[in-house]
Design a protein around this motif. Structure first.
Motif, PDB file in Angstrom:
ATOM      1  N   UNK A 151      -9.090   0.408   2.321  1.00  0.00           N
ATOM      2  CA  UNK A 151      -8.799   1.837   2.402  1.00  0.00           C
ATOM      3  C   UNK A 151      -8.440   2.262   3.820  1.00  0.00           C
ATOM      4  N   UNK A 152      -9.170   1.766   4.796  1.00  0.00           N
ATOM      5  CA  UNK A 152      -8.862   2.139   6.182  1.00  0.00           C
ATOM      6  C   UNK A 152      -7.473   1.657   6.589  1.00  0.00           C
ATOM      7  N   UNK A 153      -7.114   0.447   6.195  1.00  0.00           N
ATOM      8  CA  UNK A 153      -5.776  -0.051   6.516  1.00  0.00           C
ATOM      9  C   UNK A 153      -4.699   0.776   5.810  1.00  0.00           C
ATOM     10  N   UNK A 154      -4.957   1.128   4.552  1.00  0.00           N
ATOM     11  CA  UNK A 154      -3.998   1.964   3.814  1.00  0.00           C
ATOM     12  C   UNK A 154      -3.877   3.340   4.458  1.00  0.00           C
ATOM     13  N   UNK A 155      -5.012   3.941   4.826  1.00  0.00           N
ATOM     14  CA  UNK A 155      -4.992   5.273   5.437  1.00  0.00           C
ATOM     15  C   UNK A 155      -4.236   5.274   6.758  1.00  0.00           C
ATOM     16  N   UNK A 156      -4.371   4.199   7.519  1.00  0.00           N
ATOM     17  CA  UNK A 156      -3.759   4.151   8.847  1.00  0.00           C
ATOM     18  C   UNK A 156      -2.303   3.704   8.814  1.00  0.00           C
ATOM     19  N   UNK A 157      -1.978   2.725   7.962  1.00  0.00           N
ATOM     20  CA  UNK A 157      -0.650   2.115   8.035  1.00  0.00           C
ATOM     21  C   UNK A 157       0.076   2.025   6.697  1.00  0.00           C
ATOM     22  N   UNK A 158      -0.616   2.307   5.611  1.00  0.00           N
ATOM     23  CA  UNK A 158      -0.030   2.117   4.293  1.00  0.00           C
ATOM     24  C   UNK A 158       1.115   3.067   3.989  1.00  0.00           C
ATOM     25  N   UNK A 159       2.055   2.591   3.200  1.00  0.00           N
ATOM     26  CA  UNK A 159       3.194   3.392   2.754  1.00  0.00           C
ATOM     27  C   UNK A 159       3.191   3.451   1.231  1.00  0.00           C
ATOM     28  N   UNK A 160       3.621   4.556   0.687  1.00  0.00           N
ATOM     29  CA  UNK A 160       3.713   4.676  -0.762  1.00  0.00           C
ATOM     30  C   UNK A 160       2.354   4.776  -1.418  1.00  0.00           C
ATOM     31  N   UNK A 161       2.299   4.393  -2.707  1.00  0.00           N
ATOM     32  CA  UNK A 161       1.064   4.511  -3.466  1.00  0.00           C
ATOM     33  C   UNK A 161       0.068   3.419  -3.093  1.00  0.00           C
ATOM     34  N   UNK A 162      -1.200   3.727  -3.243  1.00  0.00           N
ATOM     35  CA  UNK A 162      -2.253   2.745  -3.023  1.00  0.00           C
ATOM     36  C   UNK A 162      -2.328   1.803  -4.221  1.00  0.00           C
ATOM     37  N   UNK A 163      -3.190   0.793  -4.143  1.00  0.00           N
ATOM     38  CA  UNK A 163      -3.327  -0.149  -5.246  1.00  0.00           C
ATOM     39  C   UNK A 163      -3.993   0.492  -6.471  1.00  0.00           C
ATOM     40  N   UNK A 164      -4.605   1.652  -6.285  1.00  0.00           N
ATOM     41  CA  UNK A 164      -5.137   2.413  -7.423  1.00  0.00           C
ATOM     42  C   UNK A 164      -4.872   3.892  -7.161  1.00  0.00           C
ATOM     43  N   UNK A 165      -3.668   4.293  -7.467  1.00  0.00           N
ATOM     44  CA  UNK A 165      -3.228   5.662  -7.210  1.00  0.00           C
ATOM     45  C   UNK A 165      -3.870   6.631  -8.188  1.00  0.00           C
ATOM     46  N   UNK A 166      -3.874   7.931  -7.878  1.00  0.00           N
ATOM     47  CA  UNK A 166      -4.377   8.920  -8.841  1.00  0.00           C
ATOM     48  C   UNK A 166      -3.653   8.848 -10.178  1.00  0.00           C
ATOM     49  N   UNK A 167      -2.355   8.617 -10.174  1.00  0.00           N
ATOM     50  CA  UNK A 167      -1.603   8.546 -11.432  1.00  0.00           C
ATOM     51  C   UNK A 167      -2.092   7.371 -12.282  1.00  0.00           C
ATOM     52  N   UNK A 168      -2.297   6.208 -11.646  1.00  0.00           N
ATOM     53  CA  UNK A 168      -2.792   5.057 -12.397  1.00  0.00           C
ATOM     54  C   UNK A 168      -4.226   5.283 -12.855  1.00  0.00           C
ATOM     55  N   UNK A 169      -5.065   5.858 -11.979  1.00  0.00           N
ATOM     56  CA  UNK A 169      -6.456   6.117 -12.346  1.00  0.00           C
ATOM     57  C   UNK A 169      -6.545   7.093 -13.509  1.00  0.00           C
ATOM     58  N   UNK A 170      -5.642   8.075 -13.539  1.00  0.00           N
ATOM     59  CA  UNK A 170      -5.646   9.029 -14.641  1.00  0.00           C
ATOM     60  C   UNK A 170      -5.197   8.356 -15.940  1.00  0.00           C
ATOM     61  N   UNK A 171      -4.263   7.415 -15.841  1.00  0.00           N
ATOM     62  CA  UNK A 171      -3.846   6.694 -17.041  1.00  0.00           C
ATOM     63  C   UNK A 171      -4.973   5.818 -17.568  1.00  0.00           C
ATOM     64  N   UNK A 172      -5.684   5.126 -16.671  1.00  0.00           N
ATOM     65  CA  UNK A 172      -6.812   4.300 -17.094  1.00  0.00           C
ATOM     66  C   UNK A 172      -7.897   5.173 -17.713  1.00  0.00           C
ATOM     67  N   UNK A 173      -8.103   6.361 -17.169  1.00  0.00           N
ATOM     68  CA  UNK A 173      -9.068   7.294 -17.752  1.00  0.00           C
ATOM     69  C   UNK A 173      -8.665   7.649 -19.169  1.00  0.00           C
ATOM     70  N   UNK A 174      -7.376   7.874 -19.387  1.00  0.00           N
ATOM     71  CA  UNK A 174      -6.891   8.153 -20.731  1.00  0.00           C
ATOM     72  C   UNK A 174      -7.166   7.007 -21.689  1.00  0.00           C
ATOM     73  N   UNK A 175      -6.979   5.777 -21.205  1.00  0.00           N
ATOM     74  CA  UNK A 175      -7.293   4.604 -22.027  1.00  0.00           C
ATOM     75  C   UNK A 175      -8.793   4.558 -22.338  1.00  0.00           C
TER      76      UNK A 175
END
Length: 309
Positions: free
Chosen positions: A280-304
Motif C-alpha cells: 500500500x505504501x508503495x502504491x500510495x507513493x508511486x503507483x499509477x492507475x488502479x490498485x490490485x484491489x480497487x473499489x470497483x473490484x471490491x464492490x463486484x466481489x461484494x456483489x458475488x
C-alpha cells in the motif's frame, strides 16, 4: 507523509502500528492523526503514535493517505466526507455493507487512488499456492472458513460487535469476504452462482452465521462454506486436479502438493498485514492507475458474496 485513521478498533490499531513499522523501515516520515467517535482514552502505546486526535470532520485538513477502519456501515458516509481531501485511501474490507453505492458520488471514481484490504492475498500460504497455479488445472475447488465467533475477540462480548448485527454490516456472508476475494484473484468471477445463507446456530446474533455457495466456472465448479459456529478453526482451499489434490491450509500455514510434498509457510499472522502495508505504501507513493484491489473490484466481489451476481 500525513496519514489519517478513521476508526481505531483492533484492525485500525493493527494498521497504525504496521504503518509506522514499515514506514520506519523505508525511511519515510509519517505524521498520523485519528478521527474518533469516542473520547475514551486510547492505550498509551497507541496514543503515542498519533500527532492529533479529532472528533469532527471539520477539524481535518488534507492527507496523503487515509485508513477507513470504522464499522462497515459507516464507510460510505466517511468516504463522502473525505472526498477531495485524501490522495490515497486504504479501505478496510468489506468496502460497504451493500452494493447500492455510486463510487463516483463517493469520490472513488477515475483518478482517485484507493486500495481495499485483502490480507489473505498476502499470506505466505496463498502466495505459495499462487506461484504454482499455472501448473494446476483443477476440476473443482472446495473452500471452507469455519470458526467460533465468541472466540474472535477475547474478553469482548461477541453480541456487542458488528459481526453479530446485520444492520452494522455483520454476518459471515460479508464478514468472511476474504474467501471470495482470493477465489476471484485466482480464477476470476464465476459464470453463475447459487447461495444459501441464514442463522442456524445457538449464537445470540441477528446476522447470518452460515453461508454456502456453489459456483460454476468455464472449466470447474467451486464450493464455499462459511460459518461462525465451528469450534475448531478451519480455513483452507482444496483443489482437485488430475494428478491429485492440492491443499492450502491457511490455519496450519502449509501447502500440500498432489504428490504429498508439504511446503511449510508458517509465519506470524501479522506478516501478511506487513506485506499488505508495504504494497500500500508503495502504491500510495508511486503507483499509477488502479490498485490490485480497487473499489470497483471490491464492490463486484461484494456483489458475488451477497449472491447478487
Amino acid at each position: 507523509m500525513k496519514a489519517l485513521f478513521v476508526g481505531l478498533g483492533s484492525i485500525g490499531t493493527r494498521h497504525l502500528g504496521n504503518l509506522m513499522a514499515v514506514a520506519k523501515e523505508k525511511g519515510i516520515s509519517v505524521e498520523a492523526d485519528a478521527l474518533r467517535s469516542s473520547t475514551r482514552a486510547l492505550a498509551p502505546e497507541v496514543a503515542a503514535l498519533l500527532a492529533h486526535q479529532y472528533v469532527s470532520f471539520d477539524q481535518l485538513g488534507r492527507y496523503d493517505i487515509a485508513f477507513i477502519t470504522n464499522p462497515t456501515h459507516l464507510h460510505a458516509h466517511t468516504l463522502a466526507e473525505l472526498a477531495g481531501r485524501v490522495d490515497c485511501f486504504f479501505i478496510e474490507k468489506p468496502i460497504f455493507e451493500g452494493t447500492g453505492y455510486d463510487l463516483d458520488q463517493l469520490g472513488l471514481g477515475i483518478g482517485q487512488k484507493a486500495y481495499v484490504a485483502a490480507p489473505m492475498r498476502w499470506c505466505g500460504t496463498f502466495l505459495a499456492l499462487k506461484e504454482r497455479m499455472s501448473s494446476l488445472a483443477p476440476y473443482s475447488v472446495r473452500v471452507i472458513c469455519s470458526s467460533y465467533l465468541p472466540d474472535w475477540r477475547p474478553g469482548v462480548d461477541y453480541r456487542t460487535v458488528y459481526s453479530a448485527h446485520k444492520e452494522m454490516g455483520g454476518g459471515v456472508t460479508i464478514d468472511l469476504i476474504h474467501e471470495w476475494d482470493y477465489l476471484v484473484d485466482l480464477f476470476g468471477p464465476p459464470l453463475e452462482m447459487y447461495n444459501f445463507k441464514g442463522t442456524y446456530s445457538h449464537l445470540e446474533i441477528d446476522s447470518d452465521d452460515l453461508s454456502v455457495y456453489i459456483a460454476r466456472y468455464p472449466s470447474l465448479l467451486a464450493e464455499v462454506h462459511l460459518d461462525y459456529f465451528g469450534r475448531s478453526y478451519r480455513r483452507s482451499i482444496e483443489l482437485f486436479c488430475h494428478e491429485g489434490t492440492v491443499t492450502a491450509d491457511f490455519g496450519a500455514g502449509t501447502l500440500t502438493l498432489a504428490d504429498g510434498t508439504v511446503i511449510h509457510c508458517e509465519e506470524p499472522v501479522n506478516q501478511r498485514y506487513l506485506r499488505e502495508m508495504d504494497y500500500f505504501l508503495e502504491y500510495a507513493r508511486r503507483g499509477k492507475g488502479e490498485s490490485v484491489n480497487s473499489p470497483a473490484m471490491a464492490q463486484r466481489v461484494l456483489g458475488l458474496t451477497l449472491g447478487e451476481e
